[in-house]
Design an enzyme around this catalytic site. Structure first.
Site, PDB file in Angstrom:
ATOM      1  CG  ASP A   1       9.040 -32.194   6.877  1.00 42.06           C
ATOM      2  OD1 ASP A   1       9.144 -33.304   7.428  1.00 42.06           O
ATOM      3  OD2 ASP A   1       9.075 -31.116   7.505  1.00 42.06           O
TER       4      ASP A   1
ATOM      5  CE1 TYR B   1       8.263 -25.593  13.591  1.00 44.14           C
ATOM      6  CE2 TYR B   1       8.018 -27.968  13.870  1.00 44.14           C
ATOM      7  CZ  TYR B   1       8.611 -26.773  14.238  1.00 44.14           C
ATOM      8  OH  TYR B   1       9.557 -26.756  15.233  1.00 44.14           O
TER       9      TYR B   1
ATOM     10  CE  LYS C   1       6.683 -34.673  15.061  1.00 53.47           C
ATOM     11  NZ  LYS C   1       6.520 -33.592  14.133  1.00 53.47           N
TER      12      LYS C   1
HETATM   13  C1  LIG Z   1       7.686 -32.456  14.020  1.00 54.40           C
HETATM   14  C2  LIG Z   1       8.027 -32.004  12.669  1.00 54.40           C
HETATM   15  C3  LIG Z   1       9.298 -31.508  12.358  1.00 54.40           C
HETATM   16  C4  LIG Z   1      10.364 -31.262  13.401  1.00 54.40           C
HETATM   17  O1  LIG Z   1      10.778 -32.435  14.016  1.00 54.40           O
HETATM   18  P1  LIG Z   1      11.553 -32.313  15.447  1.00 54.40           P
HETATM   19  O2  LIG Z   1      11.926 -33.728  15.734  1.00 54.40           O
HETATM   20  O3  LIG Z   1      10.530 -31.744  16.385  1.00 54.40           O
HETATM   21  O4  LIG Z   1      12.697 -31.433  15.251  1.00 54.40           O
HETATM   22  C5  LIG Z   1       9.592 -31.223  11.043  1.00 54.40           C
HETATM   23  N1  LIG Z   1       8.661 -31.393  10.077  1.00 54.40           N
HETATM   24  C6  LIG Z   1       7.420 -31.852  10.338  1.00 54.40           C
HETATM   25  C7  LIG Z   1       6.465 -32.046   9.221  1.00 54.40           C
HETATM   26  C8  LIG Z   1       7.050 -32.162  11.644  1.00 54.40           C
HETATM   27  O5  LIG Z   1       5.813 -32.572  11.883  1.00 54.40           O
END
Ligand SMILES: *Cc1c(COP(=O)(O)O)cnc(C)c1O
Length: 440
Positions: free
Chosen positions: A247, A152, A275
């Site tokens: 990511d 994701y 985050k």
């Molecule tokens: C949470 C998350 C996202 C998206 O971040 P948002 O601040 O919710 O847009 C993208 N990549 C990873 C790996 C995530 O855990």
């Protein structure tokens, strides 16, 4: 009702009814709905340390940690103070501040991929990944991107293909409203399968701009990289002129201060952060090698912008969080507490005869309700989701707040002390007993 029962009580149900009248599904992000576990979500009034307090006045031990950011526990006094102080000076200027440079400099010192590189602040993880991919495409002049099945990376059109997290739970790995054209250049590989990436790069020779990957997968549940996987990706990218993007929105500052890339000693060309980087406020960042990031406007031709980017409150919260992490280096303690928790859960599952396969790295963990080892999304999907739903309900009824999906990682924070872990295990003992009867 016993006083640790965290299931939605009268007040939460009333608030949920109001919210549902005016917000789709009553939630502002689908992962907050309880679709896959049944019941309605408890509403939260406040949070402190390792706990949440619901609108029904019940205090819960929290393993969601606002989906990752609360590494220091909720409401760390130094972070709250920094935000309040910044707020006094103004909420947003849409102009340059000194703190942005200080923050970016700090990020470039801490995160290996940013050393001698450039970083741009944005407002969410989604913005970070979509911007990084645009830059990688601009830099290489190629269109195709590779992502992992169950990975994701936020909700940008091009990335909503076989995405994990909420998209997995809701059974919509794609999404309506995404035009076929938006995903025609998104290629899928199974996680932890180097051969699949090699084949994909061979089939689409000189067409792949980037591989985007969670270096420890967290959105199919916690799935660590197998030995040699990240190193192998690094080599394949080097040989094929492909930009390797980690990511680290979830893993950044969590797996170690320098993220998963520091822990596994594999440096990507670009990194996405979110985050924890905002200490609980909406901040994201993307960056990497200087020659790549020089493509970004106003230096280069790749456009990316943001009215609230580098917001003074977010930057203050992020800086205060990094200060504490650098000073206190809580990583050994976080790992110890996580091992205590997962070892305890494993032993209890065994005692009750509930098949559970446990994955953890640093302070990220998932107990999959199945006997087999989970190495990718296809494996994760073999889990007994009914058993998970039962476990979730029973844990919530015993005061433990878990993400309402098998396909999410749990998070331990600095505030999860021994007493917190012991209380969690006591609850799990009761919950797993019920699970055993249910699946028996
Ligand atoms: C949470 C998350 C996202 C998206 O971040 P948002 O601040 O919710 O847009 C993208 N990549 C990873 C790996 C995530 O855990």
């Amino acid at each position: 009702m016993n006083n640790s029962d965290g299931r939605a009580g009268p007040r939460s149900l009333e608030l949920f009814a109001t919210a549902s009248r005016v917000i789709p599904g009553g939630v502002n992000s689908p992962v907050r709905a309880f679709s896959s576990v049944g019941g309605k979500p408890p509403f939260i009034r406040s949070a402190q340390g390792a706990t949440l307090t619901t609108e029904d006045g019940v205090t819960l031990i929290d393993y969601v940690g606002t989906w990752g950011p609360a590494l220091l526990g909720h409401g760390h006094p130094a972070v709250v103070e920094a935000v309040c102080k910044a707020a006094q000076d103004g909420l947003s200027f849409g102009a340059c501040t000194g703190a942005e440079g200080t923050f970016a400099e700090r990020l470039c010192m801490i995160v290996p991929a940013l050393r001698n590189g450039l970083v741009r602040l944005v407002n969410s993880g989604t913005e970070a990944t979509m911007s990084a991919l645009r830059v990688a495409r601009g830099f290489t002049g190629r269109d195709k991107i590779i992502k992992a099945d169950g990975g994701y990376h936020g909700h940008a059109d091009m990335l909503l293909v076989a995405a994990g997290s909420g998209a997995a739970t809701m059974g919509i790995p794609g999404s309506k409203g995404v035009p076929a054209g938006a995903v025609q250049d998104t290629l899928l590989v199974p996680y932890n399968d180097l051969e699949a990436v090699r084949e994909c790069l061979h089939t689409h020779k000189n067409q792949v701009a980037a591989i985007i990957l969670e270096p420890v997968a967290g959105n199919m549940g916690c799935v660590p990289p197998v030995a040699g996987y990240l190193e192998g990706l690094r080599q394949l990218c080097d040989r094929n002129g492909v930009v390797l993007i980690f990511d680290e929105v979830m893993t950044g500052f969590r797996i170690s201060l320098g993220g998963a890339q520091a822990h596994y000693n594999v440096t990507p060309d670009m990194v996405c952060l979110g985050k924890i980087v905002g200490g609980g406020l909406p901040v994201g960042a993307y960056g990497g090698r200087r020659n790549i990031m020089q493509c970004v406007a106003p230096l280069g031709p790749v456009y990316q912008a943001g009215t609230l980017s580098g917001n003074p409150l977010g930057v203050a919260a992020g800086l205060a969080t990094l200060d504490i992490l650098e000073r206190e280096k809580p990583y050994p303690q976080l790992a110890t507490q996580t091992v205590k928790l997962v070892a305890g859960l494993g032993a209890l599952a065994k005692r009750h005869g509930v098949p559970m396969s446990e994955n953890h790295v640093a302070s990220m963990f998932t107990g999959f309700f199945q006997a087999a080892k989970v190495c990718n999304y296809a494996d994760a999907r073999q889990s007994n989701l009914e058993a998970f739903a039962c476990y979730h309900r029973e844990m919530l009824a015993r005061g433990i707040y878990l993400a309402p999906s098998q396909f999410e990682a749990g998070f331990v924070s600095v505030a999860h002390d021994d007493a917190t872990i012991d209380r969690t295990l006591a609850a799990a003992d009761g919950a797993l007993k019920v699970v055993a009867q249910t699946i028996g």
